[in-house]
Design an enzyme around this catalytic site. Structure first.
Site, PDB file in Angstrom:
ATOM      1  N   HIS A 212      15.506  71.615  24.738  1.00 23.28           N
ATOM      2  CA  HIS A 212      16.123  72.584  23.747  1.00 23.28           C
ATOM      3  C   HIS A 212      16.442  71.868  22.524  1.00 23.28           C
ATOM      4  CE1 HIS A 212      19.760  70.288  24.812  1.00 23.28           C
ATOM      5  NE2 HIS A 212      20.480  70.760  23.945  1.00 23.28           N
TER       6      HIS A 212
HETATM    7  C1  UD1 Z   1      23.949  72.872  19.931  1.00 20.97           C
HETATM    8  C2  UD1 Z   1      23.900  71.259  19.506  1.00 20.97           C
HETATM    9  C3  UD1 Z   1      23.128  70.409  20.386  1.00 20.97           C
HETATM   10  C4  UD1 Z   1      23.594  70.457  22.143  1.00 20.97           C
HETATM   11  C5  UD1 Z   1      23.532  71.918  22.273  1.00 20.97           C
HETATM   12  C6  UD1 Z   1      24.048  72.110  23.568  1.00 20.97           C
HETATM   13  C7  UD1 Z   1      24.347  71.129  17.154  1.00 20.97           C
HETATM   14  C8  UD1 Z   1      23.910  70.738  15.955  1.00 20.97           C
HETATM   15  N1  UD1 Z   1      23.476  71.169  18.155  1.00 20.97           N
HETATM   16  O1  UD1 Z   1      22.548  72.922  19.853  1.00 20.97           O
HETATM   17  O2  UD1 Z   1      23.424  69.104  20.047  1.00 20.97           O
HETATM   18  O3  UD1 Z   1      22.545  69.855  22.672  1.00 20.97           O
HETATM   19  O4  UD1 Z   1      24.192  72.895  21.467  1.00 20.97           O
HETATM   20  O5  UD1 Z   1      23.320  73.194  24.484  1.00 20.97           O
HETATM   21  O6  UD1 Z   1      25.597  71.496  17.063  1.00 20.97           O
HETATM   22  N2  UD1 Z   1      22.114  80.671  20.813  1.00 20.97           N
HETATM   23  C9  UD1 Z   1      22.296  81.903  21.828  1.00 20.97           C
HETATM   24  N3  UD1 Z   1      23.471  81.986  22.523  1.00 20.97           N
HETATM   25  C10 UD1 Z   1      24.460  81.414  22.269  1.00 20.97           C
HETATM   26  C11 UD1 Z   1      24.331  80.118  21.355  1.00 20.97           C
HETATM   27  C12 UD1 Z   1      23.181  80.089  20.664  1.00 20.97           C
HETATM   28  O7  UD1 Z   1      21.320  83.020  21.991  1.00 20.97           O
HETATM   29  O8  UD1 Z   1      25.484  81.319  22.990  1.00 20.97           O
HETATM   30  C13 UD1 Z   1      20.869  80.639  20.425  1.00 20.97           C
HETATM   31  C14 UD1 Z   1      20.717  81.300  18.684  1.00 20.97           C
HETATM   32  O9  UD1 Z   1      19.347  81.778  18.469  1.00 20.97           O
HETATM   33  C15 UD1 Z   1      20.997  80.224  17.920  1.00 20.97           C
HETATM   34  C16 UD1 Z   1      20.232  79.029  18.720  1.00 20.97           C
HETATM   35  O10 UD1 Z   1      20.496  79.174  19.944  1.00 20.97           O
HETATM   36  O11 UD1 Z   1      20.345  80.257  16.598  1.00 20.97           O
HETATM   37  C17 UD1 Z   1      20.919  77.587  18.496  1.00 20.97           C
HETATM   38  O12 UD1 Z   1      22.195  77.555  18.618  1.00 20.97           O
HETATM   39  P1  UD1 Z   1      23.224  76.466  17.989  1.00 20.97           P
HETATM   40  O13 UD1 Z   1      24.773  76.557  18.428  1.00 20.97           O
HETATM   41  O14 UD1 Z   1      23.087  76.457  16.300  1.00 20.97           O
HETATM   42  O15 UD1 Z   1      22.509  75.110  18.520  1.00 20.97           O
HETATM   43  P2  UD1 Z   1      22.103  74.515  19.954  1.00 20.97           P
HETATM   44  O16 UD1 Z   1      20.616  74.326  19.842  1.00 20.97           O
HETATM   45  O17 UD1 Z   1      22.777  75.532  20.839  1.00 20.97           O
HETATM   46  N1  UDP Z   2      23.364  72.421  32.124  1.00 18.32           N
HETATM   47  C1  UDP Z   2      23.760  73.627  32.979  1.00 18.32           C
HETATM   48  N2  UDP Z   2      22.766  74.449  33.323  1.00 18.32           N
HETATM   49  C2  UDP Z   2      21.588  74.474  32.653  1.00 18.32           C
HETATM   50  C3  UDP Z   2      21.110  73.568  31.675  1.00 18.32           C
HETATM   51  C4  UDP Z   2      22.287  72.343  31.450  1.00 18.32           C
HETATM   52  O1  UDP Z   2      24.886  73.613  33.680  1.00 18.32           O
HETATM   53  O2  UDP Z   2      20.680  75.512  32.770  1.00 18.32           O
HETATM   54  C5  UDP Z   2      24.350  71.441  32.005  1.00 18.32           C
HETATM   55  C6  UDP Z   2      24.032  70.302  32.336  1.00 18.32           C
HETATM   56  O3  UDP Z   2      24.824  69.812  33.935  1.00 18.32           O
HETATM   57  C7  UDP Z   2      24.853  69.371  31.632  1.00 18.32           C
HETATM   58  C8  UDP Z   2      25.026  70.047  30.178  1.00 18.32           C
HETATM   59  O4  UDP Z   2      24.542  71.305  30.522  1.00 18.32           O
HETATM   60  O5  UDP Z   2      26.118  68.818  31.986  1.00 18.32           O
HETATM   61  C9  UDP Z   2      24.005  69.309  29.255  1.00 18.32           C
HETATM   62  O6  UDP Z   2      24.263  70.425  27.971  1.00 18.32           O
HETATM   63  P1  UDP Z   2      23.003  70.424  27.155  1.00 18.32           P
HETATM   64  O7  UDP Z   2      21.577  69.820  27.698  1.00 18.32           O
HETATM   65  O8  UDP Z   2      22.967  71.923  26.637  1.00 18.32           O
HETATM   66  O9  UDP Z   2      23.557  69.757  25.820  1.00 18.32           O
HETATM   67  P2  UDP Z   2      23.519  68.122  25.533  1.00 18.32           P
HETATM   68  O10 UDP Z   2      24.145  67.421  26.417  1.00 18.32           O
HETATM   69  O11 UDP Z   2      21.955  67.841  25.043  1.00 18.32           O
HETATM   70  O12 UDP Z   2      24.032  68.001  24.125  1.00 18.32           O
END
Ligand code: UD1
Ligand code: UDP
Length: 371
Positions: A212
């Protein structure tokens, strides 16, 4: 939880899935010790599958504030969170504010705190990928440099902080709260989760994948290469890959018009118990997630990280994880190597008491704690 009667001395700011999971042990410790706190949710994640499902499954109290900031450019999202978190903190005037990890919510929470008369605690301090292309690297460096309490998960992360000139007196090595969360929930997941039978996976070998990160999915050619490598690895070992797909990656797949091979099964993001169960039973985990690299290591499941760098080098040095970049040949080769590896590594992330240690460290700064 703040009953609204007056100000509390501890505020906890979170905004995304991994922060909810990794702050859960500290929130539970606050409840156990009757330490009052104000819980502030920036609203960076808002879809049920990334947000409310974790509050439910982990039995966490509702946030006192949900700022509803949502998605946007880095500048818009961070700027809006900075303003809104700043307003809440001014109103609540906590003594200590805790943030966890490296998201934009963390950056906003850290900067807002640094402008006020409050101390900042950074949980999971000192991680470094040394890759400034990743937004997370900037966020964690800035949070560390404005923090008063730095909770480093390992000695290695502490060393990173000392090398950057951060005084040792501010740093405490606590282990990672991911271990606390995992220890508390893996047995519950084993008993309660029906994810394996729901997906027809009981007694079957499969790979689990999460991809992701912006650097992997926002660029079409890179995302295609990762999917190609994963598909070829699955074909070579005659298994299916289960891919709970994050909304960012789903959006990019649709936008680029990528057809995913039949060997890669896309499913909705899973709740924590189901995901833990799938992790624990997988033959190998392919990921670009930070938290998933750690969990694979603690669960004893081999991991292939489809990135050029990791801020979790401990997982690599104990033999639990290898980097494959996004090159398809390297992904196939690395999966093969990890399937043959010994599974007898030590967990480098602590004994599952990080939450307790962290709260003990900040609690003397707050008054409303029952000792
Ligand atoms: C963010 C973090 C990343 C982390 C991830 C955890 C930053 C810069 N990045 O990335 O480090 O690994 O969270 O999962 O903070 N969206 C939805 N629903 C939601 C949230 C987001 O549909 O509830 C979609 C939207 O299209 C949005 C995209 O996901 O534009 C990205 O969301 P964003 O919060 O900007 O960053 P993540 O990729 O989630
Ligand atoms: N996770 C979850 N469901 C999923 C994918 C991930 O509960 O479908 C949990 C996973 O166990 C871990 C956390 O989400 O604890 C990791 O989050 P993510 O990969 O979104 O972010 P990152 O750690 O890369 O910032």
């Amino acid at each position: 939880m703040n009953d609204g009667a007056d100000e509390t001395d501890l505020a906890i700011v979170l905004g995304t899935r991994p922060e909810i999971i990794k702050l859960a042990p500290i929130l539970r410790e606050c409840l156990r010790t009757e330490t009052e706190f104000t819980l502030v949710h920036t609203g960076q994640h808002y879809s049920d599958s990334l947000d409310s499902v974790f509050f439910d499954r982990l039995e966490l109290p509702d946030p006192d504030y949900n700022l509803g900031v949502g998605s946007g450019s880095h500048a818009e999202q961070t700027g809006e969170m900075l303003i809104e978190v700043g307003r809440v903190l001014e109103r609540e005037s906590p003594e200590v504010v805790l943030v966890q990890g490296d998201t934009n919510s963390v950056l906003a929470g850290a900067l807002a705190t640094s402008k006020l008369d409050a101390k900042l605690g950074h949980v999971e301090a000192g991680l470094r990928s040394f890759d400034r292309e990743m937004p997370e690297e900037t966020n964690r460096v800035i949070a560390d440099h404005v923090a008063d309490y730095l909770f480093a998960p390992t000695e290695e992360s502490k060393e990173n902080l000392l090398r950057e000139g951060i005084p040792e007196s501010r740093v405490t090595v606590t282990g990672n709260t991911v271990v606390d969360a995992l220890y508390r929930n893996r047995e519950i997941a084993r008993r309660k989760s029906t994810v394996l039978s729901d997906h027809g996976l009981e007694g079957r070998e499969y790979f689990l994948m999460t991809v992701h990160r912006a650097e992997n999915v926002d660029e079409e050619s890179r995302f295609r290469k990762i999917l190609e490598g994963a598909d070829r690895a699955a074909a070579r070992h005659s298994v299916e890959i289960i891919y709970p797909i994050h909304p960012r990656a789903r959006d990019r797949l649709d936008r680029f018009g990528i057809d995913v091979s039949d060997r890669i099964r896309l499913v909705e993001p899973l709740d924590y118990l189901d995901f833990l169960r799938l992790e624990a039973s997988a033959s190998v985990i392919l990921t670009d997630s930070g938290g998933v690299q750690e969990e694979a290591c603690v669960l004893g499941v081999p991991c292939v990280t489809m990135r050029d760098s990791t801020e979790r080098p401990e997982t690599v040095s104990v033999g639990a994880n290898r980097l494959s970049s996004c090159d398809p040949d390297r992904i196939v080769r690395t999966v093969g190597e990890m399937l043959r590896t010994d599974l007898d590594w030590e967990n480098p992330f602590g004994d599952g008491t990080a939450g307790e240690r962290i709260l003990r460290e900040v609690a003397p700064q707050t008054e409303r704690v029952r000792q």
